[in-house]
Design an enzyme around this catalytic site. Structure first.
Site, PDB file in Angstrom:
ATOM      1  N   GLN A 140      45.009  39.694  82.084  1.00 19.40           N
ATOM      2  CA  GLN A 140      45.724  38.564  81.479  1.00 19.40           C
ATOM      3  C   GLN A 140      47.245  38.691  81.632  1.00 19.40           C
ATOM      4  O   GLN A 140      47.945  37.694  81.755  1.00 19.40           O
ATOM      5  CB  GLN A 140      45.346  38.497  79.985  1.00 19.40           C
ATOM      6  N   ASN A 184      31.839  26.109  80.186  1.00 16.77           N
ATOM      7  CA  ASN A 184      33.039  25.281  80.251  1.00 16.77           C
ATOM      8  C   ASN A 184      33.682  25.281  81.638  1.00 16.77           C
ATOM      9  O   ASN A 184      33.987  24.225  82.199  1.00 16.77           O
ATOM     10  CB  ASN A 184      34.031  25.767  79.184  1.00 16.77           C
ATOM     11  N   LYS A 206      43.865  40.062  74.615  1.00 16.40           N
ATOM     12  CA  LYS A 206      42.468  39.600  74.691  1.00 16.40           C
ATOM     13  C   LYS A 206      41.739  40.142  73.468  1.00 16.40           C
ATOM     14  O   LYS A 206      42.153  41.159  72.902  1.00 16.40           O
ATOM     15  CB  LYS A 206      41.796  40.137  75.962  1.00 16.40           C
ATOM     16  N   ASP A 240      37.115  31.881  74.832  1.00 12.17           N
ATOM     17  CA  ASP A 240      36.593  32.504  76.057  1.00 12.17           C
ATOM     18  C   ASP A 240      35.081  32.328  75.953  1.00 12.17           C
ATOM     19  O   ASP A 240      34.607  31.451  75.204  1.00 12.17           O
ATOM     20  CB  ASP A 240      37.026  33.981  76.160  1.00 12.17           C
ATOM     21  N   THR A 259      40.628  24.806  83.041  1.00 14.34           N
ATOM     22  CA  THR A 259      40.302  25.939  83.917  1.00 14.34           C
ATOM     23  C   THR A 259      39.530  25.476  85.148  1.00 14.34           C
ATOM     24  O   THR A 259      39.856  25.850  86.279  1.00 14.34           O
ATOM     25  CB  THR A 259      39.502  27.002  83.154  1.00 14.34           C
TER      26      THR A 259
HETATM   27  P1  NDP Z   1      30.932  29.775  78.597  1.00 16.14           P
HETATM   28  O1  NDP Z   1      30.456  30.596  77.479  1.00 16.14           O
HETATM   29  O2  NDP Z   1      31.239  28.330  78.361  1.00 16.14           O
HETATM   30  O3  NDP Z   1      29.901  29.833  79.816  1.00 16.14           O
HETATM   31  C1  NDP Z   1      29.532  31.000  80.434  1.00 16.14           C
HETATM   32  C2  NDP Z   1      28.421  30.651  81.401  1.00 16.14           C
HETATM   33  O4  NDP Z   1      28.100  31.757  82.226  1.00 16.14           O
HETATM   34  C3  NDP Z   1      27.138  30.269  80.709  1.00 16.14           C
HETATM   35  O5  NDP Z   1      26.501  29.281  81.455  1.00 16.14           O
HETATM   36  C4  NDP Z   1      26.363  31.579  80.717  1.00 16.14           C
HETATM   37  O6  NDP Z   1      24.973  31.447  80.609  1.00 16.14           O
HETATM   38  C5  NDP Z   1      26.707  32.054  82.074  1.00 16.14           C
HETATM   39  N1  NDP Z   1      26.485  33.482  82.237  1.00 16.14           N
HETATM   40  C6  NDP Z   1      26.811  34.488  81.408  1.00 16.14           C
HETATM   41  N2  NDP Z   1      26.419  35.663  81.928  1.00 16.14           N
HETATM   42  C7  NDP Z   1      25.853  35.365  83.109  1.00 16.14           C
HETATM   43  C8  NDP Z   1      25.250  36.127  84.127  1.00 16.14           C
HETATM   44  N3  NDP Z   1      25.166  37.450  84.026  1.00 16.14           N
HETATM   45  N4  NDP Z   1      24.792  35.480  85.209  1.00 16.14           N
HETATM   46  C9  NDP Z   1      24.870  34.136  85.332  1.00 16.14           C
HETATM   47  N5  NDP Z   1      25.403  33.367  84.384  1.00 16.14           N
HETATM   48  C10 NDP Z   1      25.881  33.975  83.301  1.00 16.14           C
HETATM   49  O7  NDP Z   1      32.200  30.533  79.190  1.00 16.14           O
HETATM   50  P2  NDP Z   1      33.386  29.965  80.068  1.00 16.14           P
HETATM   51  O8  NDP Z   1      32.878  28.952  81.016  1.00 16.14           O
HETATM   52  O9  NDP Z   1      34.501  29.626  79.181  1.00 16.14           O
HETATM   53  O10 NDP Z   1      33.826  31.286  80.847  1.00 16.14           O
HETATM   54  C11 NDP Z   1      33.207  31.708  82.058  1.00 16.14           C
HETATM   55  C12 NDP Z   1      34.089  32.735  82.733  1.00 16.14           C
HETATM   56  O11 NDP Z   1      35.388  32.170  82.982  1.00 16.14           O
HETATM   57  C13 NDP Z   1      34.372  34.016  81.945  1.00 16.14           C
HETATM   58  O12 NDP Z   1      34.518  35.083  82.840  1.00 16.14           O
HETATM   59  C14 NDP Z   1      35.712  33.719  81.277  1.00 16.14           C
HETATM   60  O13 NDP Z   1      36.399  34.905  80.940  1.00 16.14           O
HETATM   61  C15 NDP Z   1      36.389  32.993  82.408  1.00 16.14           C
HETATM   62  N6  NDP Z   1      37.512  32.157  82.018  1.00 16.14           N
HETATM   63  C16 NDP Z   1      37.350  31.151  81.119  1.00 16.14           C
HETATM   64  C17 NDP Z   1      38.418  30.337  80.805  1.00 16.14           C
HETATM   65  C18 NDP Z   1      38.258  29.165  79.923  1.00 16.14           C
HETATM   66  O14 NDP Z   1      39.225  28.381  79.806  1.00 16.14           O
HETATM   67  N7  NDP Z   1      37.112  28.925  79.321  1.00 16.14           N
HETATM   68  C19 NDP Z   1      39.755  30.597  81.333  1.00 16.14           C
HETATM   69  C20 NDP Z   1      39.797  31.628  82.348  1.00 16.14           C
HETATM   70  C21 NDP Z   1      38.709  32.379  82.639  1.00 16.14           C
HETATM   71  P3  NDP Z   1      24.211  31.829  79.238  1.00 16.14           P
HETATM   72  O15 NDP Z   1      24.301  30.585  78.418  1.00 16.14           O
HETATM   73  O16 NDP Z   1      22.834  32.156  79.689  1.00 16.14           O
HETATM   74  O17 NDP Z   1      24.917  33.006  78.622  1.00 16.14           O
END
Ligand code: NDP
Length: 449
Positions: free
Chosen positions: A114, A244, A129, A169, A212
């Site tokens: 970060q 997201n 974080k 997050d 994002t």
């Molecule tokens: P969410 O919780 O909204 O979504 C995460 C998604 O990833 C879910 O669909 C989840 O599925 C899936 N997931 C988790 N683990 C795995 C896996 N091992 N294999 C496949 N799918 C998986 O999180 P975000 O979308 O906010 O964040 C996703 C990533 O982006 C993270 O690494 C976060 O740190 C990064 N990020 C997010 C930002 C943001 O603004 N939101 C900003 C910058 C980075 P399930 O429901 O089954 O757990």
């Protein structure tokens, strides 16, 4: 280990000795340090003033207990963290993650990344974080609220609008931020921009939900233009995750003319050769909070497969891993390359393993690392902080335009640094150097603190 510079190697050895049981943190440190060799060689003051030694050691790390009562009246206890990693260029800023895999290593890797990501946005934000091993899956609204309130009852004494400003997050969206904000307000009797990702009615920024994912596509658009001499138009795109980041990356990629054919969650992935229908995904994921497998039950012609990792076997032009760390390994990278992938950009934080990244570099596949490519979210949070300080609110279009400009700049600065140091188009090295240089200059100016 690709580190050759003696100074960086000795810093890394110390980090390893101190944090031997923290693999994700070590992985992130090694990745950044490997990029810094040319800068360290050019600028001796970095070693003289111990800049890298200070960068890899968090300014502060808090661990605390979160007791809460579930719907059956049973007391539950979770472990929570906040790492305040570096405040050289602004208040600590970074999200809160609620997921059973959260531990000190994961939080430190994210906090360390970060620092550079925030510096790249060109906004005044330091790196931090936090999170907890609490699993929000299957919990009632009441349970989520009681957990968030208990979590904030400890966290509130460590944060503040000019000190440390957490955000969402994985597992922390508008609902959780709302519960945490309410508790902070109650405990401190202040109404400030202490958290970002707030609801629109109480200081949130329009566009945060999209930031994002859209930002990732703006960045990828620059990569496609400058490194591949093409655009999203007519490209086949695979996006992992369905949270997201994934949903709004898919949406913007489609708006820019691409066809998104797959999404996943931690159970499996869906493949829709005709192009994913996002309204169906949003209903399943955002409204019903159900599994992505549901998609195949509702859309004819779509298929569901167990094992989310196999999503990378689908041939595509652009791969956007948007789920979680280390979800795309060497084998997956080789498969994608064999199938003709032309560009990869990380929506998630560190979704590609080091071995996968080595494959992109070796095979000259343009690769956008997360700290640059997914910085749109934190950039929007930085803009939310500005709006809160001004007690003002920009329109959706205004924020979209600002984020678009920021993402273009992040690419341009990383690209320029990659060329300046003789690694033309290597966005890992370019982005690390661009982010590091800003933090380094601020640390040099502020003395040994
Ligand atoms: P969410 O919780 O909204 O979504 C995460 C998604 O990833 C879910 O669909 C989840 O599925 C899936 N997931 C988790 N683990 C795995 C896996 N091992 N294999 C496949 N799918 C998986 O999180 P975000 O979308 O906010 O964040 C996703 C990533 O982006 C993270 O690494 C976060 O740190 C990064 N990020 C997010 C930002 C943001 O603004 N939101 C900003 C910058 C980075 P399930 O429901 O089954 O757990």
């Amino acid at each position: 280990m690709s580190l050759k510079n003696e100074y960086l190697l000795s810093v890394y050895e110390t980090v390893k000795k101190r944090n031997g049981n923290e693999p994700e943190f070590l992985q992130a440190v090694e990745e950044v340090l490997s990029s810094l060799e040319p800068v360290v060689e050019r600028r001796p003051e970095i070693q003289e003033k111990g800049i890298v030694e200070r960068l890899v050691e968090p300014e502060r790390m808090i661990q605390f207990r979160v007791p809460w009562v579930d719907d059956n009246g049973k007391t539950q206890v979770n472990r929570a963290f906040r790492v305040e990693f570096n405040s050289a260029i602004g208040p600590y800023k970074g999200g809160l993650r609620l997921h059973p895999t959260v531990n000190a290593s994961v939080i430190k890797f994210l906090g360390f990344e970060q620092i550079f990501k925030n510096a790249l946005t060109s906004l005044p934000m330091g790196g931090g974080k936090g999170g907890s091993d609490f699993d929000p899956k299957g919990k009632s609204d009441g349970e989520i609220m009681r957990f968030c309130q208990s979590f904030m009852t400890e966290l509130y004494r460590h944060i503040g609008p000019d000190t440390d400003v957490p955000a969402g997050d994985i597992g922390v969206g508008g609902r959780e931020i709302g519960f945490m904000f309410g508790q902070y307000k109650r405990l401190t009797n202040t109404f400030t921009g202490v958290l970002t990702g707030k609801g629109l009615e109480y200081g949130g920024s329009l566009f945060r939900t999209q930031a994002t994912g859209y930002g990732l596509c703006y960045y990828t658009q620059e990569m496609l233009k400058h490194l591949c001499n093409t655009s999203f138009e007519g490209k086949t795109v695979v996006v992992s995750g369905s949270g997201n980041v994934a949903i709004y990356a898919a949406q913007k990629a489609m708006e820019l003319g691409a066809k998104v054919v797959a999404l996943s969650d931690s159970s499996g992935y869906v493949y829709d050769k005709d192009g994913i229908k996002l309204d169906v995904v949003k209903q399943i994921k955002e409204v019903e909070r159900a599994r992505i497998s549901e998609y195949a039950n509702r859309v004819s012609g779509a298929e569901y497969f167990d094992n989310c990792r196999n999503i990378w076997s689908i041939p595509c032009d652009v791969a956007l891993p948007c789920a979680t760390q280390n979800e795309l390994d060497e084998e997956a990278a080789k498969t994608l390359i064999k199938n003709g992938v032309m560009c990869v950009a990380e929506g998630a934080n560190m979704p590609c393993t080091q071995e996968a990244v080595a494959q992109w570099i070796e095979n000259k596949i343009p690769f956008g690392p997360g700290k640059a490519a997914n910085a749109g979210g934190v950039a929007c949070s930085g803009l939310e902080m500005s709006q809160n300080s001004m007690r003002y609110s920009w329109t959706f279009e205004e924020v979209d335009e600002k984020i678009h400009g920021i993402m273009k700049n992040i690419f341009a600065n990383g690209y320029a640094a990659s060329k300046e140091y003789g690694f033309d188009g290597n966005m890992v090295i370019g982005s690390n150097i661009a982010g590091f240089s800003k933090v380094c200059d601020a640390m040099l100016a502020q003395g040994i603190v």
